[in-house]
Enzyme design. Structure first.
Site, PDB file in Angstrom:
ATOM      1  N   GLU A 131      -9.078 -14.089  -8.752  1.00 59.02           N
ATOM      2  CA  GLU A 131      -8.713 -14.654  -7.447  1.00 59.02           C
ATOM      3  C   GLU A 131      -9.644 -15.779  -7.010  1.00 59.02           C
ATOM      4  O   GLU A 131     -10.215 -15.763  -5.919  1.00 59.02           O
ATOM      5  CB  GLU A 131      -8.629 -13.531  -6.413  1.00 59.02           C
ATOM      6  CG  GLU A 131      -7.517 -12.559  -6.776  1.00 59.02           C
ATOM      7  CD  GLU A 131      -7.387 -11.377  -5.835  1.00 59.02           C
ATOM      8  OE1 GLU A 131      -7.783 -11.493  -4.677  1.00 59.02           O
ATOM      9  OE2 GLU A 131      -6.879 -10.328  -6.279  1.00 59.02           O
TER      10      GLU A 131
ATOM     11  N   HIS B 277      -1.623  -5.357  -8.375  1.00 56.44           N
ATOM     12  CA  HIS B 277      -2.575  -6.315  -7.794  1.00 56.44           C
ATOM     13  C   HIS B 277      -3.946  -6.037  -8.390  1.00 56.44           C
ATOM     14  O   HIS B 277      -4.204  -4.950  -8.899  1.00 56.44           O
ATOM     15  CB  HIS B 277      -2.584  -6.202  -6.270  1.00 56.44           C
ATOM     16  CG  HIS B 277      -1.453  -6.978  -5.658  1.00 56.44           C
ATOM     17  ND1 HIS B 277      -1.608  -7.810  -4.581  1.00 56.44           N
ATOM     18  CD2 HIS B 277      -0.146  -7.053  -6.006  1.00 56.44           C
ATOM     19  CE1 HIS B 277      -0.432  -8.360  -4.279  1.00 56.44           C
ATOM     20  NE2 HIS B 277       0.470  -7.916  -5.127  1.00 56.44           N
TER      21      HIS B 277
ATOM     22  N   GLU C 154      -2.774 -13.797   0.955  1.00 60.19           N
ATOM     23  CA  GLU C 154      -3.677 -13.036   1.821  1.00 60.19           C
ATOM     24  C   GLU C 154      -4.963 -13.790   2.145  1.00 60.19           C
ATOM     25  O   GLU C 154      -5.531 -13.610   3.217  1.00 60.19           O
ATOM     26  CB  GLU C 154      -3.997 -11.682   1.168  1.00 60.19           C
ATOM     27  CG  GLU C 154      -4.747 -11.812  -0.144  1.00 60.19           C
ATOM     28  CD  GLU C 154      -4.792 -10.502  -0.941  1.00 60.19           C
ATOM     29  OE1 GLU C 154      -3.795  -9.770  -0.916  1.00 60.19           O
ATOM     30  OE2 GLU C 154      -5.814 -10.235  -1.578  1.00 60.19           O
TER      31      GLU C 154
HETATM   32  C1  NOJ Z   1      -5.415  -6.270  -2.171  1.00 64.65           C
HETATM   33  C2  NOJ Z   1      -4.006  -6.690  -2.397  1.00 64.65           C
HETATM   34  O1  NOJ Z   1      -3.945  -7.944  -3.026  1.00 64.65           O
HETATM   35  C3  NOJ Z   1      -3.316  -6.714  -1.066  1.00 64.65           C
HETATM   36  O2  NOJ Z   1      -2.024  -7.230  -1.208  1.00 64.65           O
HETATM   37  C4  NOJ Z   1      -3.321  -5.336  -0.489  1.00 64.65           C
HETATM   38  O3  NOJ Z   1      -2.761  -5.375   0.802  1.00 64.65           O
HETATM   39  C5  NOJ Z   1      -4.732  -4.774  -0.380  1.00 64.65           C
HETATM   40  N1  NOJ Z   1      -5.432  -4.943  -1.615  1.00 64.65           N
HETATM   41  C6  NOJ Z   1      -4.719  -3.307  -0.025  1.00 64.65           C
HETATM   42  O4  NOJ Z   1      -4.274  -2.569  -1.116  1.00 64.65           O
HETATM   43 CA    CA Z   2      -5.846  -9.299  -4.086  1.00 63.26          CA
END
Ligand code: NOJ
Ligand code: CA
Length: 707
Positions: A179, A488, A513
């Site tokens: 990331e 993820h 995010e």
């Molecule tokens: C990281 C993930 O990328 C995200 O999408 C998720 O909401 C959080 N972790 C919580 O699991």
């Molecule tokens: Ca993530």
């Protein structure tokens, strides 16, 4: 055949065989079916194996050496001879159960070279090259042989000796996370170690000046090259260490603190494919099927229990801080303690989920993801003792799982399960049967998994062999319960969706995010115009597009999405995934019914894809034809620079009049100053029409073409 000719053939064969064992210059080569890509191999004076790659006579990879180091044996490196070679051809057309296209042509020429040590243990290793017109893959096979039961690989040395100081689009060779933002530099100027201290990542480890793959490079003459790997199974992920002086990449496998080797395998086995995609232009990289083709055919058979879909979710609201994953703990980091009662901000309530179900049902959206539904979130991040915390079956008291599933079914909307493992892998492995059985009993067919934080057991990394096996075993286990996985913090995508089509999507990049909370300004406007030509080459991306409330000042004054609203729509077409989130809050969509129409209409499963134009890091425009309906959808995005896109609709069906709805940046739109200014108009389009569209800085456009 006359006798003389027969003797001639025998004599030639004899010459070839003897030259194989004595001629230490070039011994074997192969071209792609159309003749564009050429691979030459051989042994140098000390019997070390090398390969070279050229395209249309231009050297792309110059003499590059290959060897392996082992823990308890000498390196497999020199004193080698070629014992046999075998050239074959292959051509098939296979179908994707879901995907960017229906029919995939898999046409290559293959060369298998068997290498043996001339003295000592006389070990055998085969190298197989599959050469396509848009690149190649090669892998190493360790055949069954006497005296070699187990290989403990301390390093694989695959060299990519490049011939130009390419403009390179890269993320660091982090053993724990992908990331990172992409950097654009000359190959010789890559410095991954400068990116070690990242403020917004729960785990990161960058031991070398290396990059992760796919890494994409552009030459002065317009040649595009991307290096990656395919079929990463029971092995460690490969990073590429940079040799800036010689313009080389050298493979460095991800390791473990728990073992002196990086990979352990019983013989016989083979490695993943090392891949080099080579095209004349940027769109060709996206259109290439090299990675999926190098994977084995579908092992699961009928997977029609998974259907591609759009989804909403109790998700963005936690990232914005409107609600929380946890139920009853104080949120301040210095006083994490059980308050014994609800704080009233919990997001995954029965009532809230029903609101998402109602909204989804009204807008042609098939699923609702619910995060924060199960107990354990109080001890999610930053705790060492994370094993045993999540169990994936126990709900918080304000969430009635059976009831939301029932309510959803009534409205034609599926619940999407969420398993945040907090990287506590032993707990998750133990819980999987119970967790997947619960899903199956409720008719839930997909789960988003998560691996935030440092891997437990301590000393393992997200991209090492231990975790590669964990991710792959999870996919296989899930398939037994008709469950599809969207991981993820995953391992990189290497085309395994062909073999296990319940591998539907994954993160593995800086997703949306980061715009909600990262302290470094979020994803810059150029981000996705790089992602489309790098990360996306590996496979489907769960980016979670569709944020309409771009600035969300009521939640976070210092954060925002750095694109226009029109670009958020374009992403449904540009960034491929068989599941596409409509990520924003229901109230933000309801305030914008006109752009919402595009999310309502857009397809998620494609008969064909055409990349109409693109420049890595600058812009890209993609057209996709929906399976079943034959409707087309087009998405175009640009970086921080405004541009005009000229579309020629020569890909449409003859004699059909399409109703086109065009969603584009208003003339005064701008990703920062005026991001939500959008113009929507309708017109008819037929094959051959031409349309000019103005994209704002950080902007984009989306078009639906309905028959
Ligand atoms: C990281 C993930 O990328 C995200 O999408 C998720 O909401 C959080 N972790 C919580 O699991
Ligand atoms: Ca993530």
């Amino acid at each position: 055949m006359n006798k003389l000719f027969q003797y001639f053939i025998l004599f030639t064969a004899f010459l070839v065989i003897t030259s194989c064992s004595t001629d230490h210059r070039l011994t074997t080569s192969i071209s792609s079916p159309g003749g564009t890509i050429h691979v030459a191999t051989g042994l140098n004076e000390v019997g070390e194996f090398y390969y070279m790659v050229s395209k249309a006579g231009k050297t792309i990879v110059d003499t590059s050496m290959i060897s392996f180091d082992f823990l308890e044996k000498d390196s497999f490196k020199s004193g080698l001879e070629i014992v046999t070679t075998e050239a074959t051809s292959f051509n098939e057309t296979w179908q994707m159960p879901w995907g960017e296209q229906l029919d995939v042509i898999n046409n290559y020429d293959q060369l298998k070279i068997s290498l043996q040590e001339k003295s000592g243990e006389q070990r055998l290793v085969n190298i197989i090259f599959r050469v396509y017109d848009d690149g190649l893959g090669f892998r190493y096979e360790f055949p069954e042989q006497e005296g070699w039961i187990e290989a403990q690989i301390t390093e694989e040395h695959t060299q990519f000796n490049l011939t130009e100081d390419y403009t390179t689009f890269w993320i660091p060779g982090d053993w724990d996370i992908y990331e990172h933002l992409y950097s654009t530099t000359k190959l010789s100027e890559i410095d991954a170690t400068a990116l070690r201290d990242h403020p917004s990542l729960a785990q990161t480890y960058i031991p070398h000046n290396a990059v992760n793959t796919p890494v994409t490079m552009v030459a002065n003459d317009g040649t595009h090259i991307s290096i990656h790997e395919a079929a990463l199974v029971d092995y460690s992920g490969m990073t590429l260490q940079v040799d800036p002086e010689n313009l080389d990449f050298n493979s460095v496998l991800v390791g473990s603190e728990n073992t002196a080797y990086k990979v352990i395998r019983q013989l016989p086995f083979h490695t993943p494919w090392r891949t080099i995609t080579i095209t004349d232009h940027a769109p060709g990289l996206i259109e290439s099927n090299l990675i999926v083709n190098l994977n084995e055919p579908n092992k699961l058979g009928d997977v029609s229990w998974f259907e591609p879909m759009k989804y909403t979710g109790v998700w963005w609201e936690m990232h914005l801080g409107k609600s929380t994953w946890d139920y009853g703990m104080t949120q301040s980091m210095d006083s994490w303690k059980d308050t014994g009662k609800a704080h009233g901000k919990h997001g995954a309530t029965t009532e809230n989920v029903k609101k998402f179900i109602d909204f989804s049902a009204a807008h042609n959206i098939g699923g609702v993801l619910v995060e924060g539904w199960n107990t354990g979130w109080e001890r999610w991040i930053g705790f060492e003792d994370r094993e045993g915390v999540f169990d994936f079956v126990t709900t918080y008291p304000d969430y009635d799982l059976e009831e939301v599933v029932r309510y959803g079914k009534e409205k034609g909307v599926d619940i999407i399960m969420h398993h945040e493992t907090s990287a506590a892998t032993e707990t998750y492995t133990k819980q999987q049967d119970t967790a997947f059985a619960l899903m199956q009993s409720l008719g839930i067919h997909s789960v988003k998994t998560g691996y935030v934080g440092k891997i437990l057991p301590t000393g393992e990394y997200h991209h090492g062999q231990y975790m590669v096996n964990h991710y792959n075993n999870t996919v296989e286990k899930a398939a037994q319960y008709q469950v599809a996985i969207n991981a993820h913090e995953p391992i990189k995508a290497t085309g395994l969706r062909r073999t296990y089509p319940n591998t539907i999507s994954r993160e593995g990049l800086r997703g949306q995010e980061f715009n909600a909370w990262s302290s470094d300004g979020g994803n810059p406007p150029e981000h996705l115009s790089i992602v489309a030509f790098t990360r996306m080459l590996g496979g489907p991306v769960d980016f979670t597009p569709g944020i309409f409330n771009i600035k969300f000042d009521e939640y976070k004054k210092d954060n925002q999405v750095n694109t226009t609203l029109a670009q958020q729509l374009a992403l449904y077409v540009v960034i491929y995934s068989p599941i596409q989130m409509a990520a924003d809050l229901v109230e933000h969509y309801e305030a914008n019914p006109e752009p919402l129409q595009f999310i309502n209409d857009v397809g998620v499963d494609w008969k064909q894809t055409q990349v109409l134009e693109g420049v890595v890091g600058d812009y890209v425009t993609i057209a996709r034809e929906e399976r079943e309906t034959g409707n087309w959808f087009i998405g175009g995005i640009t970086d921080e620079h405004a541009r005009v896109s000229t579309l020629t609709f020569d890909f449409l069906e003859d004699g059909v009049t399409y109703t086109a709805r065009v969603y584009k940046d208003a003339p005064d739109a701008h990703w920062d100053d005026n991001p939500t200014a959008i113009t929507i108009d309708e017109q008819t389009i037929v094959k051959g029409d031409v349309l000019e569209i103005q994209l704002a800085p950080g902007g984009g456009f989306a078009i639906s073409l309905m028959k």
